[in-house]
Design a protein around this motif. Structure first.
Motif, short mmCIF file in Angstrom:
data_model
loop_
_atom_site.label_atom_id
_atom_site.label_comp_id
_atom_site.label_asym_id
_atom_site.label_seq_id
_atom_site.Cartn_x
_atom_site.Cartn_y
_atom_site.Cartn_z
N MET A 141 0.84 -1.21 0.00
CA MET A 141 0.00 0.00 0.00
C MET A 141 0.87 1.25 0.00
N GLN A 142 2.00 1.21 0.69
CA GLN A 142 2.92 2.35 0.68
C GLN A 142 3.45 2.58 -0.74
N GLU A 143 3.78 1.50 -1.42
CA GLU A 143 4.26 1.60 -2.81
C GLU A 143 3.19 2.22 -3.70
N GLN A 144 1.95 1.82 -3.51
CA GLN A 144 0.84 2.37 -4.30
C GLN A 144 0.69 3.87 -4.03
N ALA A 145 0.80 4.25 -2.77
CA ALA A 145 0.71 5.68 -2.42
C ALA A 145 1.85 6.46 -3.08
N CYS A 146 3.05 5.89 -3.10
CA CYS A 146 4.18 6.54 -3.78
C CYS A 146 3.92 6.70 -5.27
N ARG A 147 3.41 5.66 -5.86
CA ARG A 147 3.10 5.68 -7.30
C ARG A 147 2.09 6.79 -7.61
N GLU A 148 1.05 6.87 -6.80
CA GLU A 148 0.03 7.90 -7.02
C GLU A 148 0.60 9.30 -6.85
N LEU A 149 1.43 9.48 -5.83
CA LEU A 149 2.03 10.80 -5.61
C LEU A 149 2.99 11.16 -6.74
N ASP A 150 3.74 10.19 -7.25
CA ASP A 150 4.65 10.46 -8.37
C ASP A 150 3.87 10.81 -9.63
N GLU A 151 2.72 10.16 -9.85
CA GLU A 151 1.89 10.50 -11.01
C GLU A 151 1.37 11.93 -10.88
N LYS A 152 0.95 12.28 -9.68
CA LYS A 152 0.47 13.65 -9.45
C LYS A 152 1.61 14.65 -9.59
N ASP A 153 2.80 14.23 -9.20
CA ASP A 153 3.99 15.07 -9.34
C ASP A 153 4.25 15.34 -10.83
#
Length: 180
Positions: free
Chosen positions: A83-95
């Motif tokens: 789930m942490q990895e998914q949150a990172c992925r989402e934040l990087d996409e928003k970045d």
């Protein structure tokens, strides 16, 4: 007969001390890994919070963006690495979407509040990379310890399982260097 009884008592005592030591060591290594995982959780929460502040500034300036703005910062403490990895992925996409906004609106660089939030957002990404290394190191030490006999026997009896690693691969992020 007395010497045999003394040897048996000493043997049981040594086994008991070793068992207690092993249980204690497993517990300490588990706590270190959990603390490191909590650090990742808190950095993710803070990074998401900084993004919401950035989006609020964009809203105030009436600048259009394609980033989905969440109503609350719903990341929780104690998330598993997946789930942490998914949150990172989402934040990087928003970045990445934020990069496009910056390209279209170069005047944002001059906004002190925006630059401050963006700088903090970027710093948290670096902090997250360091926290990932720390967690994986501590999880590796835990896994290594419980994989060897007799610790494996004790860990199994106490329900301790191997820790998953935090395996998110951070994409290179060149975007905000000229702003910070």
């Amino acid at each position: 007969m007395g010497i045999i009884l003394l040897i048996i008592i000493l043997f049981v005592l040594v086994i008991g001390v070793f068992y207690i030591y092993t249980v204690d060591k497993i517990g300490k290594l588990d706590v270190k890994a959990r603390d490191a995982a909590s650090e990742i959780d808190s950095i993710l929460w803070d990074r998401k919070h900084q993004l919401s502040k950035i989006l609020d500034i964009l809203d105030q300036k009436k600048i259009h963006y394609n980033i989905v703005k969440e109503k609350d910062n719903s990341l929780g403490i104690g998330m598993p690495p997946l789930m942490q990895e998914q949150a990172c992925r989402e934040l990087d996409e928003k970045d990445m979407d934020l990069q496009e906004v910056l390209k279209e609106n170069p005047s944002l660089k001059d906004d002190e509040d925006f630059a401050k939030c963006l700088s903090r957002f970027d710093q948290l990404r670096l902090d997250l990379m360091q926290a990932q290394l720390s967690y994986n190191n501590k999880a590796g030490m835990f896994n290594s310890f419980i994989s060897n006999f007799p610790a494996s026997f004790v860990a199994e009896r106490h329900g301790n399982n191997r820790k998953n690693f935090f395996n998110y691969i951070f994409k290179e992020n060149k975007i905000h260097k000229d702003i910070n």
